[in-house]
Each structure stands twice: as structure tokens, then as C-alpha cells.
Design a protein around this motif. Structure first.
Motif, mmCIF file in Angstrom:
data_model
loop_
_atom_site.group_PDB
_atom_site.id
_atom_site.type_symbol
_atom_site.label_atom_id
_atom_site.label_comp_id
_atom_site.label_asym_id
_atom_site.label_seq_id
_atom_site.Cartn_x
_atom_site.Cartn_y
_atom_site.Cartn_z
ATOM 1 N N THR A 360 0.833 -1.210 0.000
ATOM 2 C CA THR A 360 0.000 0.000 0.000
ATOM 3 C C THR A 360 0.863 1.252 0.000
ATOM 4 N N LEU A 361 1.950 1.240 0.761
ATOM 5 C CA LEU A 361 2.887 2.362 0.734
ATOM 6 C C LEU A 361 3.461 2.565 -0.663
ATOM 7 N N ALA A 362 3.823 1.465 -1.311
ATOM 8 C CA ALA A 362 4.365 1.555 -2.667
ATOM 9 C C ALA A 362 3.342 2.159 -3.623
ATOM 10 N N ASP A 363 2.072 1.804 -3.448
ATOM 11 C CA ASP A 363 1.021 2.318 -4.323
ATOM 12 C C ASP A 363 0.770 3.811 -4.110
ATOM 13 N N LEU A 364 0.918 4.286 -2.867
ATOM 14 C CA LEU A 364 0.455 5.631 -2.523
ATOM 15 C C LEU A 364 1.553 6.676 -2.450
ATOM 16 N N ARG A 365 2.768 6.273 -2.165
ATOM 17 C CA ARG A 365 3.799 7.290 -1.903
ATOM 18 C C ARG A 365 4.170 8.035 -3.188
ATOM 19 N N PRO A 366 4.456 9.327 -3.078
ATOM 20 C CA PRO A 366 4.888 10.085 -4.261
ATOM 21 C C PRO A 366 6.164 9.504 -4.863
ATOM 22 N N GLU A 367 6.296 9.629 -6.164
ATOM 23 C CA GLU A 367 7.443 9.043 -6.851
ATOM 24 C C GLU A 367 8.763 9.608 -6.352
ATOM 25 N N THR A 368 8.750 10.877 -5.926
ATOM 26 C CA THR A 368 9.980 11.527 -5.481
ATOM 27 C C THR A 368 10.190 11.427 -3.965
ATOM 28 N N SER A 369 9.364 10.658 -3.289
ATOM 29 C CA SER A 369 9.468 10.595 -1.826
ATOM 30 C C SER A 369 10.713 9.842 -1.384
ATOM 31 N N ILE A 370 11.089 10.064 -0.130
ATOM 32 C CA ILE A 370 12.253 9.437 0.491
ATOM 33 C C ILE A 370 11.762 8.594 1.660
ATOM 34 N N VAL A 371 12.223 7.350 1.724
ATOM 35 C CA VAL A 371 11.867 6.464 2.832
ATOM 36 C C VAL A 371 13.094 6.256 3.710
ATOM 37 N N VAL A 372 12.910 6.472 5.003
ATOM 38 C CA VAL A 372 13.950 6.210 6.002
ATOM 39 C C VAL A 372 13.463 5.035 6.842
ATOM 40 N N GLU A 373 14.212 3.952 6.817
ATOM 41 C CA GLU A 373 13.712 2.693 7.407
ATOM 42 C C GLU A 373 14.491 2.281 8.652
ATOM 43 N N GLU A 374 13.748 1.866 9.679
ATOM 44 C CA GLU A 374 14.336 1.208 10.847
ATOM 45 C C GLU A 374 13.291 0.233 11.403
ATOM 46 N N ALA A 375 12.983 -0.753 10.580
ATOM 47 C CA ALA A 375 12.013 -1.789 10.943
ATOM 48 C C ALA A 375 12.600 -3.126 10.519
ATOM 49 N N PRO A 376 13.578 -3.649 11.275
ATOM 50 C CA PRO A 376 14.342 -4.821 10.811
ATOM 51 C C PRO A 376 13.482 -6.020 10.430
ATOM 52 N N THR A 377 12.441 -6.296 11.190
ATOM 53 C CA THR A 377 11.621 -7.463 10.901
ATOM 54 C C THR A 377 10.837 -7.296 9.602
ATOM 55 N N THR A 378 10.592 -6.066 9.212
ATOM 56 C CA THR A 378 9.778 -5.778 8.041
ATOM 57 C C THR A 378 10.606 -5.719 6.766
ATOM 58 N N ARG A 379 11.933 -5.814 6.885
ATOM 59 C CA ARG A 379 12.787 -5.572 5.716
ATOM 60 C C ARG A 379 12.510 -6.560 4.587
ATOM 61 N N ARG A 380 12.239 -7.815 4.911
ATOM 62 C CA ARG A 380 11.961 -8.787 3.849
ATOM 63 C C ARG A 380 10.698 -8.399 3.080
ATOM 64 N N ALA A 381 9.655 -8.023 3.800
ATOM 65 C CA ALA A 381 8.425 -7.579 3.135
ATOM 66 C C ALA A 381 8.663 -6.304 2.334
ATOM 67 N N MET A 382 9.508 -5.421 2.845
ATOM 68 C CA MET A 382 9.840 -4.199 2.116
ATOM 69 C C MET A 382 10.555 -4.531 0.811
ATOM 70 N N HIS A 383 11.523 -5.440 0.867
ATOM 71 C CA HIS A 383 12.226 -5.838 -0.351
ATOM 72 C C HIS A 383 11.270 -6.412 -1.394
ATOM 73 N N ASP A 384 10.276 -7.151 -0.945
ATOM 74 C CA ASP A 384 9.353 -7.810 -1.871
ATOM 75 C C ASP A 384 8.315 -6.868 -2.454
ATOM 76 N N HIS A 385 7.876 -5.880 -1.672
ATOM 77 C CA HIS A 385 6.684 -5.124 -2.072
ATOM 78 C C HIS A 385 6.863 -3.608 -2.109
ATOM 79 N N LEU A 386 8.013 -3.100 -1.727
ATOM 80 C CA LEU A 386 8.231 -1.655 -1.744
ATOM 81 C C LEU A 386 9.560 -1.364 -2.443
#
Length: 523
Positions: A360-386
Motif C-alpha cells: 500500500t505504501l508503494a502504491d500511494l507514496r509520491p514518486e519523489t518521496s524518500i523512505v527512512v527505514e528502521e524496521a528490521p523485521t519488516t525488511r523482507r516484506a519491504m524488499h518484496d513489495h516496496l
């Protein structure tokens, strides 16, 4: 003709473009800020680790060193976790800390720093308490140039409180404003790498944070396309250095020896760009790569080059090195390699999952947006879907420490006011630096803070299974009102518990002119 040490110091900062001072005020630092100039900005953090992480994000986003002011030994101690992270991030920071008056130091006065220059070591490139007050401006110039020289990193100055009002000769010229920091590689070694790439049957690239730091993103894409080389992301890379939707993108290397070896086994030549590719997280055995795989590394850090266990390492600025490789021999004809298949979209879920949140984040975030990540358990899902496809679009900490992401997002938003910043945080990790929400509100930054709330330290639960620990202790985290915390510090706070609430909550947050925290409860 003379001026004060403070006046000369401030003018040095101005010349270096360091007019945003990140700090948390203390008694021994007050004279530094007497008659604080109108063209400077003081960015207040409510704890010293938050201050350093904000400065880290700001420096990464601007490409210039940040100035950080800490309070004597106690403040440096509070900040050490994020000083360590800045060192691993290769972030240029000039860190100053107050010291008691020189005349008092032999008596161990209250709030002094005993052996001040030793405290931040080994995680600063240089540490100094100048022998004379008059040397403080020159020490700043040296500190700045060292922080900016590759590999970039933090430096430290301890300044006694009575130094700031001391006179300094104003007729002496200020230190030079620019020092060349680019490193050009040995041409013979680069020729060796270029020839190996041209002759390879199945070349592969591994990209790390150094590519994005040195703004070699476009050159790296061109190199991959020239050689039809599959491109892997180095283990736990802290930046986006290759577009993840590109046909040559191969995926993310794991942090285990056998896993890396298995991924790279398909290649006869691997060129590593801006990364320590053999950065393992768990103990393993066997060769680093298979016998038929030749490894070459381009990196701007001599220590990283010396510590790489196999292959040929070339010390170079990444952008210069990759440009030189692009001028190498014409590669042999090759067919396009197999494309990495991204996991399918998640559909029809009745409960919130990390995968649905990332999609959902991938669908909604602006194309020029910047993501700062500190969610270690979520990283696999982030790699797959964001996926991230643009340079300077993704930041995370290279140290593995917690408490960096939330305030780093504040620093990045200060540096990039024209871009939407999204902080993607675990519920546990966010509590290491939750005070950063106040700074976001105080600076009126429209950051979206997304808390991936699984009510625990889920990463520790995963490692417990690796170590055969059936019942880990201290990993449950319940009853924290994140939305309430956000509101108490001046942000908007909202809670999402069902899939049908997610899109509306994220759209509202992205449209908000004020910082917003979205607490997303995932299964």
C-alpha cells in the motif's frame, strides 16, 4: 587586530556552509552561542543521540558535513550509539563538546570530561582538544576536511568553555575552503577489472551504499547495461544504489556465507561497488565464493579493501572508478540474463500484514518521496513489495543499531523540504528515539511516521530460533499508545487496525502539512 575564537569559529562554519547547528544545550557550551548569528539555525533535539542522528540525516541528504554540539562527557556518552552509526554510515559530522575551563581541569571539576578525546574513539576519524584557545578555528578547518575526505565520517573537537572569548589574530587568513577529496585508482588495476568484465561469460555486480553516497547511481546503471550484468544489493546496504525495478536487478544478498556464495555462484566475474560484500551476521563456514568466481572490489575505504578476504580490491572514488570502467574494452556479446521475479501482490487479506502495508505504501507514496527505514523485521516484506528506483530515495543505518531512523528522517526532511519523507519504523526501534517527534513538530516538517506495530522485538524472536532458544525473554512490547505519544509532542497521531482503514489513513498522512504518526497494528 583581533577577534574572538567564537567569531572566527562561526565565520569558518559559514565558509564551509555549516549554518545549521544540531544540539541540546549544556552549561559548558553556552559561550559558543553568545550573539548567535541571524543566518544560522539551531536545531534542537531533546536527547543527544537524537541530535546526532538528525545531523547524520541532514549531512547525508545535503552531501556536506553537519555541525553537532554535545554537552561534555555525559552528552557524548548519550550520543555514542549514533556516533557509531554515523561512523558506519560514512557520514561527515563535526562533533563539538564542551569542556570545563582550562584553569579548573586539574581539580576534576563538575561536568568536566576526563580524557575527552578518548571517549568517542574508535568511532571518529580524528579527536582533538586544541592545546591553545587560538588553535580552535584551525582545528575546525582540519576537522571539516578530514570529515569530508574518503571514507567520510565523524570527527570530534573538545573545546574548553573559556576558549570562546579568547582573542585570536584576525589578520591570519582562514584555512582554505576546499580540499580535493576525490581518489583516483591505480590505472593498471582498473584496467585489470575492466578486462575481466569484458571477457566474462556471466558477469555480476554487487552494489552497496558507497555508490549512492558518491552519486554514481547513473554510471552504475550504465555499467550494468553495457555488460548485461545482473546486479545484486550488498548485505544490509544502507542506500538505494540501483533501480529495483530494472530488468537486470537480481535481488538482495543475505548476511550468511553460504547464502552469498549460492547467489554469486552463477557468475564467473563479480565486481563489487561501494560495499563490504562479505559482511556476515551469523557464523558460517566454507569458501566465501565458489572456485570459479573471480571477485573485484571498488571501494573508497582502504581499511575495507584490506579486510576483504578474497579477490582484488581497488581503492577509488566510486564515481571516478565506475566512469573509468565504462571506458574499458568492448564486452563480448551476451544474452540478457534471467530477470528477478518479484513476489505477487497480496490480495483479499482480512487482517493487516507487513506485506499489505508495504504494498500500500508503494502504491500511494509520491514518486519523489524518500523512505527512512528502521524496521528490521519488516525488511523482507519491504524488499518484496516496496521497490526503490531512484538515487537518494532510501536510507537506513549501516550499523544495525537502533534509535537512528526516526531522528534521521527529521534531518533529511530539513535538508529536502521539497520532498515527502516517510519514516518506516518498528514499534520497538521507534522507542529508542521517540523524542525526535517533538523536533519534527517544532520544525513544522510534514513527515509521515509509520509504526509497524507487532507488539514486540520480533527480530529477536527470529534470532532466538536461529540459536535454538525456545522461549526468549524480554521480547514482548505492549500497551504503548504511539498515537498518544505523537499528539503529546505536537504531531497528528492515528491508529490503524484493519485493512480497510489503511489506505485512508496513509492518504490523510501524506496530505497533512504537519508531521503525522500512523500506528499500524500488523499480525
Amino acid at each position: 587586530m583581533s577577534c574572538s575564537v567564537r567569531d572566527a569559529f562561526i565565520e569558518q562554519l559559514r565558509l564551509f556552509g555549516m549554518t545549521s547547528v544540531f544540539g541540546n544545550p549544556g552549561s559548558t557550551e553556552l559561550p559558543m552561542f553568545r550573539d548567535f548569528p541571524d543566518d544560522f539555525r539551531y536545531v534542537l533535539g531533546l536527547q543527544e543521540s537524537v541530535v546526532v542522528a538528525m545531523a547524520d540525516g541532514y549531512a547525508q541528504a545535503t552531501g556536506n558535513a553537519s555541525i553537532v554540539n554535545l554537552h561534555s562527557a555525559a552528552g557524548v556518552g548519550h550520543a555514542m550509539g549514533n556516533i557509531f552509526t554515523a561512523y558506519k554510515n560514512r557520514t561527515p559530522l563535526v562533533i563539538t563538546a564542551g569542556q570545563q575551563a582550562r584553569s579548573m581541569l586539574l581539580g576534576e571539576p563538575f561536568l568536566h570530561a576526563d580524557q575527552a578525546t578518548e571517549l568517542p574513539k574508535p568511532y571518529v576519524k580524528w579527536s582533538s582538544e586544541p592545546a591553545r584557545a587560538q588553535d580552535v578555528p584551525a582545528a575546525l578547518a582540519r576537522a571539516y576536511h578530514l570529515a569530508m575526505a574518503p571514507p567520510r565520517g565523524p570527527v570530534f573537537l573538545s573545546v574548553p568553555v573559556d576558549d570562546w572569548d579568547a582573542p585570536v589574530d584576525a589578520t591570519q587568513p582562514l584555512a582554505p575552503r576546499s580540499v580535493s577529496t576525490a581518489v583516483r585508482a591505480d590505472p593498471a588495476l582498473l584496467d585489470k577489472v575492466a578486462n575481466a568484465l569484458a571477457d566474462a561469460d556471466r558477469p555480476g555486480l554487487v552494489v552497496g551504499a558507497g555508490v549512492d553516497r558518491d552519486r554514481a547511481f547513473a554510471e552504475t546503471v550504465a555499467l550494468a547495461e553495457r555488460h548485461q550484468a545482473r546486479v545484486w544489493v550488498a548485505p544490509m546496504s544502507a542506500r538505494c544504489s540501483f533501480p529495483e525495478s530494472h530488468p537486470l536487478f537480481a535481488g538482495f544478498l543475505p548476511t550468511a556465507r553460504h547464502g552469498i556464495r549460492g547467489c554469486l555462484d552463477e557468475h564467473d566475474v563479480v565486481v563489487v561497488l561501494g560495499a563490504p560484500v562479505f559482511a556476515y551476521h551469523v557464523e558460517d563456514a566454507g569458501p566465501h565464493v565458489s572456485e570459479g568466481t573471480a571477485v573485484f572490489q571498488l571501494v573508497d575505504d582502504p581499511a575495507s579493501a584490506a579486510g576483504t578476504p578474497v579477490g582484488t580490491s581497488v581503492v577509488t572514488s566510486l564515481r571516478l572508478g565506475v566512469r573509468d570502467l565504462l571506458g574499458g574494452p568492448e564486452p563480448k556479446p551476451r544474452s540478457s540474463p534471467q530477470r528477478w521475479v518479484r513476489p505477487p501482490r497480496v490480495e483479499g487479506q482480512n487482517e493487516l500484514s507487513e506485506e499489505l502495508l508495504m504494498q500500500t505504501l508503494a502504491d500511494l507514496r509520491p514518486e519523489t518521496s524518500i523512505v527512512v527505514e528502521e524496521a528490521p523485521t519488516t525488511r523482507r516484506a519491504m524488499h518484496d513489495h516496496l521497490p526503490f528506483d531512484q538515487p537518494e530515495s532510501f536510507y537506513t543505518c549501516a550499523s544495525g543499531g537502533l534509535g537512528h531512523g526516526l531522528p534521521a528522517a527529521v534531518g533529511i526532511a530539513l535538508a529536502r523540504p521539497e520532498q515527502q519523507v516517510i519514516a518506516l519504523l518498528g514499534d520497538g526501534s521507534s522507542m529508542y528515539a521517540i523524542q525526535g517527534l517533538w523536533s519534527a513538530a517544532h520544525e513544522s516538517l510534514p513527515i509521515v511516521f509509520v509504526i509497524v506495530n507487532n507488539q514486540g522485538y520480533a527480530a529477536i524472536d527470529e534470532f532466538a530460533r536461529h540459536f535454538g532458544v525456545g522461549k526468549p525473554v524480554g521480547t514482548t512490547l505492549t500497551d504503548i499508545d504511539f498515537a498518544g505519544l505523537a499528539r503529546s509532542m505536537g504531531c497528528v497521531g492515528t491508529v490503524v487496525r484493519r485493512p480497510d482503514e489503511l489506505t485512508t489513513a496513509l492518504l490523510d498522512a501524506l496530505a497533512s502539512p504537519t508531521p503525522t504518526l500512523v500506528d499500524v497494528h500488523v499480525r
